[in-house]
Design a protein around this motif. Structure first.
Motif, short mmCIF file in Angstrom:
data_model
loop_
_atom_site.label_atom_id
_atom_site.label_comp_id
_atom_site.label_asym_id
_atom_site.label_seq_id
_atom_site.Cartn_x
_atom_site.Cartn_y
_atom_site.Cartn_z
N ASP A 193 9.18 -3.79 -7.93
CA ASP A 193 8.66 -5.10 -7.54
C ASP A 193 8.64 -5.25 -6.03
O ASP A 193 7.65 -5.76 -5.45
CB ASP A 193 9.54 -6.19 -8.17
CG ASP A 193 9.06 -7.58 -7.80
OD1 ASP A 193 7.99 -7.99 -8.29
OD2 ASP A 193 9.79 -8.27 -7.04
N ARG A 194 9.71 -4.78 -5.38
CA ARG A 194 9.73 -4.86 -3.92
C ARG A 194 8.66 -3.98 -3.29
O ARG A 194 8.01 -4.36 -2.31
CB ARG A 194 11.13 -4.45 -3.41
CG ARG A 194 12.25 -5.34 -3.86
CD ARG A 194 12.14 -6.73 -3.27
NE ARG A 194 12.26 -6.69 -1.82
CZ ARG A 194 12.08 -7.75 -1.01
NH1 ARG A 194 11.76 -8.93 -1.55
NH2 ARG A 194 12.23 -7.63 0.29
N PHE A 195 8.45 -2.80 -3.88
CA PHE A 195 7.43 -1.90 -3.35
C PHE A 195 6.04 -2.50 -3.46
O PHE A 195 5.26 -2.51 -2.49
CB PHE A 195 7.49 -0.56 -4.09
CG PHE A 195 6.38 0.37 -3.74
CD1 PHE A 195 6.37 1.05 -2.52
CD2 PHE A 195 5.33 0.58 -4.63
CE1 PHE A 195 5.33 1.91 -2.20
CE2 PHE A 195 4.29 1.44 -4.31
CZ PHE A 195 4.29 2.11 -3.09
N TRP A 196 5.68 -3.03 -4.64
CA TRP A 196 4.35 -3.61 -4.81
C TRP A 196 4.20 -4.90 -4.00
O TRP A 196 3.08 -5.23 -3.55
CB TRP A 196 4.07 -3.87 -6.28
CG TRP A 196 3.75 -2.61 -7.03
CD1 TRP A 196 4.48 -2.02 -7.99
CD2 TRP A 196 2.60 -1.80 -6.84
NE1 TRP A 196 3.88 -0.87 -8.45
CE2 TRP A 196 2.70 -0.71 -7.74
CE3 TRP A 196 1.48 -1.86 -6.00
CZ2 TRP A 196 1.76 0.30 -7.84
CZ3 TRP A 196 0.53 -0.87 -6.08
CH2 TRP A 196 0.67 0.21 -6.99
N THR A 200 1.19 -5.24 -1.43
CA THR A 200 0.30 -6.40 -1.52
C THR A 200 0.28 -7.18 -0.21
O THR A 200 -0.78 -7.70 0.21
CB THR A 200 0.77 -7.31 -2.67
OG1 THR A 200 0.80 -6.59 -3.87
CG2 THR A 200 -0.16 -8.49 -2.84
N ASN A 201 1.43 -7.25 0.41
CA ASN A 201 1.49 -7.95 1.70
C ASN A 201 0.67 -7.23 2.75
O ASN A 201 0.04 -7.87 3.62
CB ASN A 201 2.95 -8.07 2.14
CG ASN A 201 3.12 -8.99 3.34
OD1 ASN A 201 2.27 -9.84 3.60
ND2 ASN A 201 4.21 -8.80 4.07
N ILE A 202 0.66 -5.90 2.71
CA ILE A 202 -0.14 -5.16 3.68
C ILE A 202 -1.63 -5.31 3.41
O ILE A 202 -2.44 -5.51 4.34
CB ILE A 202 0.25 -3.66 3.63
CG1 ILE A 202 1.68 -3.45 4.15
CG2 ILE A 202 -0.72 -2.81 4.44
CD1 ILE A 202 2.17 -2.03 4.05
N VAL A 203 -2.03 -5.28 2.13
CA VAL A 203 -3.46 -5.35 1.79
C VAL A 203 -4.01 -6.74 2.00
O VAL A 203 -5.08 -6.93 2.59
CB VAL A 203 -3.67 -4.87 0.34
CG1 VAL A 203 -5.13 -5.07 -0.09
CG2 VAL A 203 -3.28 -3.41 0.22
N TYR A 204 -3.30 -7.77 1.49
CA TYR A 204 -3.82 -9.14 1.52
C TYR A 204 -3.20 -10.01 2.61
O TYR A 204 -3.65 -11.14 2.82
CB TYR A 204 -3.59 -9.82 0.16
CG TYR A 204 -4.30 -9.15 -0.98
CD1 TYR A 204 -5.65 -9.35 -1.17
CD2 TYR A 204 -3.62 -8.31 -1.83
CE1 TYR A 204 -6.32 -8.73 -2.20
CE2 TYR A 204 -4.26 -7.68 -2.89
CZ TYR A 204 -5.62 -7.89 -3.08
OH TYR A 204 -6.26 -7.26 -4.11
N GLY A 205 -2.21 -9.47 3.27
CA GLY A 205 -1.54 -10.28 4.27
C GLY A 205 -2.12 -10.01 5.65
O GLY A 205 -3.24 -9.52 5.85
#
Length: 208
Positions: A193-196, A200-205
């Protein structure tokens, strides 16, 4: 001459008066009467008696095991009926108490049966349990004497007696395995969960 003949006859009289001496034949006859020669026969009889006793003991043990098994199954059936009777008595007692308390608050019940309406809550609970116990006893006895219900309960108890229950060591090992597996799965899912969340934070953040 007479004196010489007397001398020759004296040893013969002495020999006839003396007891017979034991010779080799007498020794062999006495040895044949040795009580130690009878020991093998006595030992053989004792061994046969011990063998018969052991066989009878084994037969008694087998019969005892069979009787214990049958008694154990019967005991489970009786315990099941007893537990059902206790539960039914408790439920019926509570129902009688509740109905009695509800009716005691009615005016028509107080006028019709003032003696029953005058009982307190504790007395209603006590008498309710007694009435429920009597009803449950009648129901359980009738069910126990019913051929169909008794046959079904005996079959259930027999099948349950064939179940191989786990030992304390097996239960302990299985518990440790479940705890270890649950811990590893929890850590794995938390890390995943922490990895995804990071991806996700890198892609959409904002990319930070």
């Amino acid at each position: 001459m007479a004196k010489g003949q007397k001398d020759k006859q004296t040893p013969k009289v002495a020999e006839e008066g003396e007891p017979e001496e034991s010779g080799p034949a007498a020794a062999s006859d006495m040895s044949s009467l040795d009580p130690r020669d009878e020991e093998p026969e006595t030992g053989g009889a004792g061994a046969r008696e011990e063998t018969e006793a052991s066989r009878s003991g084994d037969a008694d043990e087998v019969e005892g095991e069979i009787a214990a098994t049958q008694l154990g199954t019967e005991r489970y059936v009786i315990a099941g009926f007893f537990a059902s009777g206790m539960l039914l008595a408790y439920v019926l007692g509570k129902i009688v108490e509740g109905v009695w308390s509800t009716l005691a608050n009615k005016d028509w019940f107080s006028r019709a049966l003032p003696a029953l309406a005058a009982f307190g809550d504790d007395e209603r609970a006590t008498y309710g349990m007694v009435i429920g116990g009597i009803i449950a006893l009648v129901v359980v006895l009738r069910a126990f004497r019913n051929a169909e219900i008794r046959t079904w309960s005996d079959e259930v108890a027999t099948e349950l007696s064939k179940v191989k229950w786990p030992t304390k060591k097996e239960v302990t090992n299985a518990t440790f395995v479940v705890i270890a597996t649950t811990t590893v799965a929890t850590l794995y899912l938390a890390l995943l969960d922490r990895f995804w969340a990071f991806v996700t934070n890198i892609v959409y953040g904002d990319g930070s």
